[in-house]
Design a protein around this motif. Structure first.
Motif, mmCIF file in Angstrom:
data_model
loop_
_atom_site.group_PDB
_atom_site.id
_atom_site.type_symbol
_atom_site.label_atom_id
_atom_site.label_comp_id
_atom_site.label_asym_id
_atom_site.label_seq_id
_atom_site.Cartn_x
_atom_site.Cartn_y
_atom_site.Cartn_z
ATOM 1 N N THR A 41 4.339 -12.699 76.788
ATOM 2 C CA THR A 41 5.222 -13.969 76.494
ATOM 3 C C THR A 41 5.014 -14.807 77.573
ATOM 4 O OG1 THR A 41 7.167 -12.917 77.450
ATOM 5 C CG2 THR A 41 6.750 -12.536 75.151
ATOM 6 N N LEU A 42 4.608 -14.456 78.848
ATOM 7 C CA LEU A 42 4.529 -15.293 79.760
ATOM 8 C C LEU A 42 3.250 -16.404 79.757
ATOM 9 C CD1 LEU A 42 5.328 -13.214 82.983
ATOM 10 C CD2 LEU A 42 6.868 -14.580 81.742
ATOM 11 N N PRO A 43 3.823 -17.633 80.309
ATOM 12 C CA PRO A 43 2.593 -18.544 80.194
ATOM 13 C C PRO A 43 1.410 -18.154 80.965
ATOM 14 C CG PRO A 43 4.824 -19.727 80.320
ATOM 15 C CD PRO A 43 5.064 -18.227 80.705
ATOM 16 N N ARG A 44 0.126 -18.973 80.791
ATOM 17 C CA ARG A 44 -0.981 -18.668 81.593
ATOM 18 C C ARG A 44 -1.217 -20.054 82.390
ATOM 19 N NH1 ARG A 44 -6.883 -16.920 79.847
ATOM 20 N NH2 ARG A 44 -6.834 -18.469 78.506
ATOM 21 N N LEU A 45 -1.629 -19.720 83.603
ATOM 22 C CA LEU A 45 -1.993 -21.022 84.469
ATOM 23 C C LEU A 45 -3.445 -20.733 84.817
ATOM 24 C CD1 LEU A 45 1.123 -21.965 86.601
ATOM 25 C CD2 LEU A 45 0.285 -22.876 84.499
ATOM 26 N N TYR A 46 -4.198 -21.722 85.107
ATOM 27 C CA TYR A 46 -5.389 -21.862 85.568
ATOM 28 C C TYR A 46 -5.884 -23.129 85.800
ATOM 29 C CZ TYR A 46 -6.833 -22.829 80.651
ATOM 30 O OH TYR A 46 -7.156 -23.508 79.579
ATOM 31 N N PHE A 47 -6.846 -22.970 86.722
ATOM 32 C CA PHE A 47 -7.514 -24.345 87.246
ATOM 33 C C PHE A 47 -8.858 -24.851 86.774
ATOM 34 C CE2 PHE A 47 -4.729 -22.304 90.237
ATOM 35 C CZ PHE A 47 -3.563 -23.170 90.473
ATOM 36 N N SER A 48 -9.126 -26.291 86.904
ATOM 37 C CA SER A 48 -10.380 -26.634 86.663
ATOM 38 C C SER A 48 -11.017 -27.050 88.034
ATOM 39 C CB SER A 48 -10.310 -27.953 85.799
ATOM 40 O OG SER A 48 -9.802 -27.583 84.521
ATOM 41 N N VAL A 49 -11.973 -26.583 88.529
ATOM 42 C CA VAL A 49 -12.814 -26.712 89.550
ATOM 43 C C VAL A 49 -14.193 -26.791 89.306
ATOM 44 C CG1 VAL A 49 -13.163 -25.766 92.035
ATOM 45 C CG2 VAL A 49 -11.021 -25.269 90.895
ATOM 46 N N GLU A 50 -14.836 -27.983 89.749
ATOM 47 C CA GLU A 50 -16.224 -28.343 89.647
ATOM 48 C C GLU A 50 -16.824 -27.929 88.258
ATOM 49 O OE1 GLU A 50 -17.796 -29.797 91.964
ATOM 50 O OE2 GLU A 50 -16.604 -29.340 93.790
ATOM 51 N N GLY A 51 -16.049 -28.428 87.311
ATOM 52 C CA GLY A 51 -16.383 -28.149 85.801
ATOM 53 C C GLY A 51 -16.385 -26.750 85.183
ATOM 54 N N TYR A 52 -15.522 -25.805 86.042
ATOM 55 C CA TYR A 52 -15.197 -24.481 85.631
ATOM 56 C C TYR A 52 -13.808 -24.197 85.694
ATOM 57 C CZ TYR A 52 -20.224 -23.406 86.941
ATOM 58 O OH TYR A 52 -21.502 -23.313 87.163
ATOM 59 N N ARG A 53 -13.485 -23.461 84.500
ATOM 60 C CA ARG A 53 -12.283 -23.169 84.427
ATOM 61 C C ARG A 53 -11.931 -21.391 84.918
ATOM 62 N NH1 ARG A 53 -9.617 -22.095 78.373
ATOM 63 N NH2 ARG A 53 -10.881 -20.132 78.407
ATOM 64 N N LEU A 54 -11.220 -21.564 85.943
ATOM 65 C CA LEU A 54 -11.172 -20.250 86.646
ATOM 66 C C LEU A 54 -9.661 -20.113 87.336
ATOM 67 C CD1 LEU A 54 -11.334 -21.503 89.846
ATOM 68 C CD2 LEU A 54 -13.836 -21.535 89.317
ATOM 69 N N ASN A 55 -9.646 -18.875 87.804
ATOM 70 C CA ASN A 55 -8.368 -18.607 88.862
ATOM 71 C C ASN A 55 -7.007 -18.469 87.975
ATOM 72 O OD1 ASN A 55 -10.035 -18.146 90.999
ATOM 73 N ND2 ASN A 55 -9.135 -19.841 92.084
ATOM 74 N N ALA A 56 -7.345 -17.828 86.792
ATOM 75 C CA ALA A 56 -5.923 -17.737 85.842
ATOM 76 C C ALA A 56 -5.140 -16.589 86.793
ATOM 77 C CB ALA A 56 -6.328 -17.049 84.524
ATOM 78 N N MET A 57 -3.824 -17.183 86.933
ATOM 79 C CA MET A 57 -2.761 -16.365 87.933
ATOM 80 C C MET A 57 -1.934 -15.462 87.040
ATOM 81 S SD MET A 57 -1.933 -19.325 90.491
ATOM 82 C CE MET A 57 -1.334 -20.479 89.224
ATOM 83 N N ASN A 58 -1.560 -14.584 87.762
ATOM 84 C CA ASN A 58 -0.370 -13.538 87.041
ATOM 85 C C ASN A 58 0.840 -14.333 87.133
ATOM 86 O OD1 ASN A 58 -2.346 -11.449 86.670
ATOM 87 N ND2 ASN A 58 -1.680 -10.492 88.528
ATOM 88 N N GLY A 59 1.579 -14.332 86.049
ATOM 89 C CA GLY A 59 2.900 -14.863 86.170
ATOM 90 C C GLY A 59 3.922 -13.556 86.402
ATOM 91 N N TYR A 60 5.146 -13.989 87.471
ATOM 92 C CA TYR A 60 5.950 -13.063 88.046
ATOM 93 C C TYR A 60 7.500 -13.519 87.736
ATOM 94 C CZ TYR A 60 1.949 -11.450 90.749
ATOM 95 O OH TYR A 60 0.460 -11.047 91.175
ATOM 96 N N THR A 61 8.270 -12.545 87.462
ATOM 97 C CA THR A 61 9.665 -13.224 86.901
ATOM 98 C C THR A 61 10.434 -12.911 88.256
ATOM 99 O OG1 THR A 61 9.870 -10.793 86.242
ATOM 100 C CG2 THR A 61 9.393 -12.233 84.458
ATOM 101 N N LYS A 62 9.770 -12.546 89.486
ATOM 102 C CA LYS A 62 10.879 -12.864 90.423
ATOM 103 C C LYS A 62 9.755 -13.168 91.690
ATOM 104 C CE LYS A 62 10.573 -8.060 92.336
ATOM 105 N NZ LYS A 62 11.497 -7.021 92.859
#
Length: 810
Positions: A41-62
């Motif tokens: 259920t937690l959202p996913r965050l990631y970044f666009s760097v130099e045309g690449y989609r990368l570094n999807a991060m774990n979501g923490y509830t604390k």
């Protein structure tokens, strides 16, 4: 007619009773309350760097301990960073983000996005990311805050775009087996790889291995890209993805893949420094997985974790982060635990930052197991910790017994929490070592209390099964005259006593046999670097009845440590030289304990297509090839015990990160450096500071303008002061013991502007202050003269004298 109706009625009653009995058997102990693990259920965050989609991060509830989280590093260009959010089940109102120092102690910058959207741009103040920092992103949702972490840096001169392009092209060309695209030219094939398996290939494998042999892989789903390290010297990238490949027993087989790259650009040319790929077949019990000899696992590591029951008819095993159980007599395969979603399509459920450990199995096939690390989904979604479960083979259900949360990274929780843990099924008790305290947790009553506290490294030992735990009484290792050995399953213990003027040192266990050393208190001394040492003159092995099984007399040597591994005991020895001890060659003890033979063994076999594969072979073979596949439900009738320990686990040692994950935590920096160098990794101190990394230094360097410092070190050495004491004074207790390191390895520390002391037998030490490609520069502590010595010669001289180096962190 009435007689026929009567018979029909009896049959109906019998049928109904049979159904009720079956339901009772399959829900016994669950109060008819069972459920699946639940969705991500937690959202996913990631970044666009130099045309690449990368570094999807774990979501923490604390909130997590910032210094322990180093999953990725994200380059930031022109003080802006494009971030994408996939919220799906959660409603996100606003976003905060803040930048911290690498140790997490100082907040350097913060900002807010008042209205959250799928695409957002994060902005930063000029210069704030000139050096590596940590960013925390906070999503404010309708059900509470969610926290995300990544390291950030402005990549001046890092060639990030070129490195990512190189990785992409190599990856695609290897998958497609494209000739003359640079893949073969970048490899360094040698004897380090035997090219017998596709489960693990490296830069030293041959071209055919790296290009997937004849498997014809097709990527399924998305590829997850992550930048692990980036600096002016190199960039490390991890790719995780799934592929379908040509099969043998089945038309296709599916695999989970982790692919690690370390690349560098120099003078416009890209170089592949390291390549390491692991693929693990996704076990699918619904397909053909049996042959005449046993259970086919396919292409996996030969180190598959598994356990066999005493009857020799049931085997439990962990494959591709899933726990399976096979009962040959019943013809049943059970997928006991997996974080993957049923359709295997949600990337969030494929997060591999957890480890499943089988803790025990009884003769019926009931299993106790632990899941340690990041919890992808379920009621602990977004938390890090250790979950203890019990699988009931009769009711085909799992019950959560204990959950122990942590605010440290998944890797640290996995290494430290899982290091000393034992669950007694008979008594429903959990024992866990946290910090220096052994805790006893009554799972049924949900209370915990310490068994023994304030233990230091070297004062305790635990058996491989976890059932036996031994500890010194008293606070001083060198004068303790008693060791308590406790059977955690039966709650029984015995004591081992030392003679007058002696002490007892616990070393480990061989099965249920306790291994310990006897030391004379009058022999307590120091190494030539100043570390305290309790040398042992005698090693003894006692069985569970506290009876002597074997002993080893060190003779003219002293035992300063031991390692126990599958019945082989490696003894680290030293010789006394005046008032100090210097290292000597190791010796070995082979245990007389007979290893139990099992009807089920893990063996390899070879085919032309898939090369070396693994199989659980049954001594009397497999008759019935059809199996029933079950997925146990999760019992809900009881809440797990939630112990609250006074101490936090782990994080106090030197962490080695390599090949895309935390490889180990070490007490000594030297041992950590040796491990990191073997896999081109990095060593990180508890505060997040870099201790060592391969290659990220100048080719030549010399400390200059520090005459006062050098004179102080020289004078202190001449006065006979221990080098470690000097290093701690200069650094505020950040001295590092570098025993075993080479001249090439310690050059990294010198490049940070801190001298390293090379300690030799006798009164003369070397104060290393510089290096070039071939030589080390040092000051002779006896006369203060600056001299040089070839690196190879220095290694040879220091090797004969124990490779004792002492440095400190800036």
């Amino acid at each position: 007619m009435k007689k026929k109706l009567k018979h029909a009625g009896i049959l109906a009653v019998v049928f109904i009773l049979a159904i009720l009995y079956f339901e009772y058997r399959t829900s016994k102990g669950n109060d008819n309350m069972i459920a699946d693990i639940g969705n991500v259920t937690l959202p996913r965050l990631y970044f666009s760097v130099e045309g690449y989609r990368l570094n999807a991060m774990n979501g923490y509830t604390k909130e997590m301990e910032i210094a322990s989280i180093r999953d990725s590093i994200t380059p930031v260009t022109n003080n802006q960073l494009a971030m994408r959010m996939e919220a799906e089940e959660r409603k996100i109102s606003s976003v905060d983000y803040a930048v911290y120092s690498i140790d997490g102690e100082t907040k350097l910058y913060e900002n807010r996005i008042s209205t959250a959207s799928e695409e957002m741009t994060l902005t930063f103040d000029e210069g704030i990311l000139a050096q590596e920092r940590v960013m925390r992103v906070t999503l404010h949702s309708d059900t509470g805050d969610i926290f995300y972490y990544t390291r950030v840096v402005t990549p001046v001169g890092f060639s990030v775009a070129s490195c990512l392009d190189y990785v992409y092209n190599f990856h695609e060309n290897a998958l497609a087996k494209k000739e003359n695209t640079g893949v073969g030219a970048a490899l360094e094939p040698n004897d380090e790889s035997d090219n017998s398996t596709l489960a693990h290939v490296t830069i030293h494998s041959n071209y055919d291995q790296v290009t997937w042999g004849a498997l014809e892989p097709q990527v399924t789903g998305e590829e997850r890209w992550k930048i692990l390290e980036t600096n002016a010297a190199y960039t490390s990238v991890l790719l995780e993805y799934e592929v379908d490949c040509k099969g043998e027993e089945n038309e296709t087989d599916s695999y989970a893949v982790r692919e690690f790259y370390r690349v560098r650009m120099a003078e416009g040319t890209m170089y592949l420094l390291n390549y390491d790929r692991n693929m693990e077949q996704l076990f699918d019990g619904s397909r053909r997985v049996l042959d005449d000899k046993g259970l086919l696992l396919g292409i996996v590591s030969p180190d598959v974790p598994y356990m066999v029951n005493s009857e020799g008819n049931i085997v439990a095993f962990v494959q591709a982060n899933e726990l399976w159980n096979y009962n040959r007599d019943e013809g049943v395969l059970s997928l006991i635990f997996s974080f993957r979603d049923v359709e295997n399509t949600d990337s969030r459920s494929k997060n591999s930052e957890h480890n499943i450990q089988i803790l025990g199995m009884d003769k019926k096939g009931n299993i106790t197991f632990a899941v340690a690390g990041y919890m992808n989904r379920g009621k602990h979604e977004g938390q890090v910790g250790v979950d203890i479960y019990y699988y009931n083979i009769e009711t085909n259900s799992i019950e959560e017994k204990v959950f122990i949360p942590s605010n440290k990274s998944a890797g640290i929780a996995e290494k430290e929490f899982g290091k000393f843990a034992y669950y007694s099924v008979n008594r429903d008790y959990l024992y866990m070592m946290v910090g220096g305290t052994l805790y006893e947790v009554d799972v049924d009553k949900n209370w915990d209390e310490p068994v023994i506290s304030d233990l230091k490294e070297g004062q305790y030992a635990m058996s491989e099964s976890g059932r036996w735990f031994a500890w010194q009484t008293g606070s001083d290792m060198d004068v303790s005259q008693q060791v308590v050995v406790k059977d955690l399953d039966l709650d029984e213990e015995y004591e081992v006593e030392a003679a007058e003027g002696e002490s007892i040192i616990p070393l480990g266990f061989v099965g249920d046999d306790f291994v310990f050393g006897r030391a004379k208190q009058s022999d307590v001394g120091e190494t030539i670097t100043g570390e305290k040492l309790v040398p042992m003159y005698l090693i003894e092995i006692h069985n569970a009845e506290n009876e002597l099984v074997k002993s080893y007399d060190a003779g003219e040597y002293y035992i300063i440590g031991a390692e126990v591994d599958e019945g082989m005991i490696t003894l680290h020895r030293a010789v006394k030289n005046g008032g100090t001890y210097a290292g000597a060659d190791a010796d070995y003890i082979t245990s007389s304990e007979e290893k139990e033979e099992s009807n089920i063994t893990l063996e390899s076999y070879v085919t032309d297509l898939k090369k070396r594969q693994m199989r659980f072979t049954f001594a009397d073979g497999i008759q019935e090839k059809d199996v029933k596949v079950l997925k146990p439900k999760r019992a809900l009738h009881d809440d797990p015990a939630l112990p609250e320990f006074e101490e936090e686990a782990g994080g106090n040692g030197y962490c080695v990160y390599g090949l895309g994950k935390l490889q180990g935590i070490y007490e000594e920096a030297g041992e950590a450096i040796l491990t990191a160098d073997s896999m081109s990794g990095v060593v990180i101190a508890p505060n997040g500071q870099y201790v060592w990394e391969r290659g990220n230094r100048y080719l030549m360097f010399q400390i200059t303008g520090q005459d006062e410092l050098m004179a102080f070190i020289q004078n202190q050495l001449q006065a006979g002061r221990p080098p470690l004491e000097i290093a701690n004074e200069l650094s505020g207790d950040k001295g590092v013991e570098l025993t075993g390191c080479s001249a090439e390895q310690i050059a990294y520390l010198i490049n940070k502007g801190t001298p390293v002391i090379g300690v030799r037998n006798g009164d003369v030490s070397l104060i290393l202050t510089g290096y070039d490609e071939h030589q080390m520069i040092y000051i002779n502590s006896a006369d203060g003269q600056i001299q040089t010595m070839p690196k190879e010669q220095m290694d040879q001289i220091m090797l004969t004298e124990g490779n004792e180096y002492i440095g400190y962190l800036p």
